[in-house]
Design an enzyme around this catalytic site. Structure first.
Site, PDB file in Angstrom:
ATOM      1  N   ARG A   1      16.243 -15.191  -4.288  1.00 58.89           N
ATOM      2  CA  ARG A   1      14.763 -15.289  -3.981  1.00 58.89           C
ATOM      3  C   ARG A   1      14.249 -16.483  -2.652  1.00 58.89           C
ATOM      4  O   ARG A   1      14.807 -17.283  -2.616  1.00 58.89           O
ATOM      5  CB  ARG A   1      14.134 -15.053  -4.922  1.00 58.89           C
ATOM      6  CG  ARG A   1      14.225 -14.398  -5.897  1.00 58.89           C
ATOM      7  CD  ARG A   1      12.982 -14.340  -7.045  1.00 58.89           C
ATOM      8  NE  ARG A   1      12.564 -13.450  -6.101  1.00 58.89           N
ATOM      9  CZ  ARG A   1      12.061 -12.218  -6.185  1.00 58.89           C
ATOM     10  NH1 ARG A   1      13.972 -11.987  -6.173  1.00 58.89           N
ATOM     11  NH2 ARG A   1      12.273 -11.925  -5.210  1.00 58.89           N
TER      12      ARG A   1
ATOM     13  N   ASN B   1       6.694  -9.948  -7.817  1.00 60.04           N
ATOM     14  CA  ASN B   1       6.520 -12.101  -8.812  1.00 60.04           C
ATOM     15  C   ASN B   1       5.606 -11.385  -9.843  1.00 60.04           C
ATOM     16  O   ASN B   1       6.464 -12.397 -10.800  1.00 60.04           O
ATOM     17  CB  ASN B   1       4.975 -12.150  -7.664  1.00 60.04           C
ATOM     18  CG  ASN B   1       6.058 -12.652  -6.494  1.00 60.04           C
ATOM     19  OD1 ASN B   1       6.851 -13.138  -6.060  1.00 60.04           O
ATOM     20  ND2 ASN B   1       5.042 -13.013  -5.858  1.00 60.04           N
TER      21      ASN B   1
ATOM     22  N   GLU C   1       6.407  -6.735  -3.638  1.00 57.95           N
ATOM     23  CA  GLU C   1       6.138  -8.403  -3.507  1.00 57.95           C
ATOM     24  C   GLU C   1       5.121  -8.781  -4.746  1.00 57.95           C
ATOM     25  O   GLU C   1       5.861 -10.042  -5.340  1.00 57.95           O
ATOM     26  CB  GLU C   1       6.233  -8.463  -1.969  1.00 57.95           C
ATOM     27  CG  GLU C   1       7.491  -8.502  -1.130  1.00 57.95           C
ATOM     28  CD  GLU C   1       7.937  -9.553  -1.276  1.00 57.95           C
ATOM     29  OE1 GLU C   1       8.385 -10.180  -1.957  1.00 57.95           O
ATOM     30  OE2 GLU C   1       9.352  -9.052  -0.530  1.00 57.95           O
TER      31      GLU C   1
HETATM   32  N1  LIG Z   1       2.969 -13.721 -10.619  1.00 57.82           N
HETATM   33  C1  LIG Z   1       3.072 -14.665 -10.865  1.00 57.82           C
HETATM   34  N2  LIG Z   1       3.501 -15.642 -11.657  1.00 57.82           N
HETATM   35  C2  LIG Z   1       3.740 -16.658 -12.047  1.00 57.82           C
HETATM   36  N3  LIG Z   1       4.063 -17.431 -10.356  1.00 57.82           N
HETATM   37  C3  LIG Z   1       3.675 -16.628  -9.332  1.00 57.82           C
HETATM   38  C4  LIG Z   1       3.632 -15.154  -9.345  1.00 57.82           C
HETATM   39  N4  LIG Z   1       3.607 -15.178  -8.265  1.00 57.82           N
HETATM   40  C5  LIG Z   1       4.413 -15.860  -7.493  1.00 57.82           C
HETATM   41  N5  LIG Z   1       4.782 -17.111  -8.424  1.00 57.82           N
HETATM   42  C6  LIG Z   1       5.076 -18.010  -8.307  1.00 57.82           C
HETATM   43  O1  LIG Z   1       5.310 -18.559  -6.596  1.00 57.82           O
HETATM   44  C7  LIG Z   1       6.371 -19.151  -5.777  1.00 57.82           C
HETATM   45  C8  LIG Z   1       6.210 -18.185  -4.413  1.00 57.82           C
HETATM   46  O2  LIG Z   1       6.266 -16.728  -4.449  1.00 57.82           O
HETATM   47  P1  LIG Z   1       7.157 -15.991  -3.606  1.00 57.82           P
HETATM   48  O3  LIG Z   1       6.576 -15.966  -2.506  1.00 57.82           O
HETATM   49  O4  LIG Z   1       6.353 -14.357  -3.608  1.00 57.82           O
HETATM   50  O5  LIG Z   1       8.119 -16.262  -3.222  1.00 57.82           O
HETATM   51  P2  LIG Z   1       9.341 -16.176  -4.658  1.00 57.82           P
HETATM   52  O6  LIG Z   1       9.371 -15.122  -4.880  1.00 57.82           O
HETATM   53  O7  LIG Z   1      10.573 -15.761  -3.715  1.00 57.82           O
HETATM   54  O8  LIG Z   1       9.671 -17.251  -5.510  1.00 57.82           O
HETATM   55  C9  LIG Z   1       7.213 -18.608  -6.176  1.00 57.82           C
HETATM   56  O9  LIG Z   1       8.394 -19.035  -6.747  1.00 57.82           O
HETATM   57  C10 LIG Z   1       6.403 -18.233  -8.298  1.00 57.82           C
HETATM   58  O10 LIG Z   1       6.870 -19.932  -7.993  1.00 57.82           O
HETATM   59 MG   LIG Z   2       8.267 -12.771  -4.439  1.00 60.58          MG
END
Ligand SMILES: Nc1ncnc2c1ncn2[C@@H]1O[C@H](COP(=O)(O)OP(=O)(O)O)[C@@H](O)[C@H]1O
Ligand SMILES: [Mg+2]
Ligand SMILES: Nc1ncnc2c1ncn2[C@@H]1O[C@H](COP(=O)(O)OP(=O)(O)O)[C@@H](O)[C@H]1O
Ligand SMILES: [Mg+2]
Lengths: 150, 77, 150
Positions: free
Chosen positions: C108, C53, C49
């Protein structure tokens, strides 16, 4: 030289518990090329020898960091560079001769470099006494397409 | 050295992807069997011993059957 | 905080092919603790996960480098830090809320952080917009010495 299509770098402490980690990390990266079991085991054996040399020779009575870089090229060539910042090698050519070893009393066979050379397509060793040693190995993994036709 | 090499390999030209999937399948079977036997989940080392394989091979094999998240929707949704 | 008994660092390009490599590298390191398959798969799911990301959010339309550091402590605690130099997160608290996502049109689910939180013992996220994000996860693998005696 071509630009690599993929690459990774991994570093870890020179304790013997990490010999299998270093080998596994390279194997996990090389697995992308879907080599044969033999090809992968050749690679793992060569990596083991190089990592063991860092642990037992380069950082003999100390704990240091071992650095591995792997690059993958479009033509199926894999390069593996294993680097230490240990004691270095005075005379690389001599050290690479089969049966040459500096630890005669131990059960070391002096065949590490010979094994790397025979299990990989190409081996390059550079070293600076007091600075460390870099071992670079290359192996081309044949594409499976060709084999499927046979 | 050529001989050492020939000795060390048993001429296995099977692709790693297939062999890893086989190992992963055996590991999962061993896990089920040993869990039933001992009433607790076996560790990776116990499974590796049961299959007579190095621990790292079992770990890499399990990776071969894991799904990527970055390409597909997570299974939890 | 204790001094780690072992540590490793690995870095690789943010392409989907490397999601599996990053996960395998962490798994190979964590294997020292002799986890069960379930414990290992929890760790791998959380790493997937976090790495995903980095690939899909941090380096959205670009290719960047993902950095993972793992540390092992005497009490069986494992820390995994996954870092990118991508776009960063404006409001971390909000981003971590279950179902929050910035890519609504894609499949997502907005559950990445929730999954990491539930599969690991502890999760810490820090981020600087334009600079990148660091996710640190902790998990303790119970020692099995005691059970071995039975
Ligand atoms: N490494 C990262 N860099 C930039 N934004 C991130 C990162 N990880 C997460 N995010 C932000 O946090 C939100 C939520 O992440 P997550 O819970 O993994 O759900 P998803 O990936 O399904 O959108 C993402 O939609 C993104 O906007
Ligand atoms: Mg994610
Ligand atoms: N990374 C290294 N740092 C310092 N010395 C090295 C290193 N690798 C090899 N050597 C030297 O080269 C010799 C030959 O290495 P090798 O062929 O692997 O045989 P062995 O390890 O059994 O001695 C070693 O005995 C050691 O003196
Ligand atoms: Mg040697």
């Amino acid at each position: 030289m071509m630009k690599p299509t993929n690459e990774m770098a991994v570093s870890f402490l020179s304790c013997s518990a990490n010999e299998s980690f270093g080998r596994a990390a390279v194997a996990a990266f090389a697995a992308q090329l879907d080599p044969t079991i033999d090809e992968l085991s050749d690679i793992k054996t060569a990596v083991s020898e190089a990592v063991t040399n860092c642990i037992v020779h380069a950082y003999r009575d100390t704990l240091g960091v071992i650095y591995i870089t792997c690059k993958l090229y479009e033509d199926g060539r894999l390069s593996i560079r294993i680097r230490d910042k240990g004691c270095g090698i005075e005379d690389v050519e001599k050290a690479m001769q089969p049966l040459f070893t500096t630890s005669e009393n131990e059960e070391r066979a002096g065949l590490g470099f010979a094994v790397m050379e025979s299990f990989m397509d190409k081996l390059r060793v550079t070293s600076k006494p007091g600075k460390g040693t870099t071992v670079t190995m290359y192996k081309t993994i044949k594409r499976r397409q060709a084999e499927k036709n046979t | 050295i050529g001989e050492i090499r020939r000795y060390l390999r048993d001429n296995n030209s099977i692709r790693v992807s297939r062999s890893l999937r086989d190992t992963a399948y055996k590991a999962m079977q061993a896990k089920e069997r040993m869990t039933a036997q001992n009433n607790r989940e076996p560790t990776i080392e116990e499974i590796a011993k049961e299959l007579d394989l190095p621990r790292e091979d079992v770990v890499l094999a399990l990776e071969s059957i894991a799904e990527p998240v970055s390409l597909y929707e997570p299974v939890f949704s």
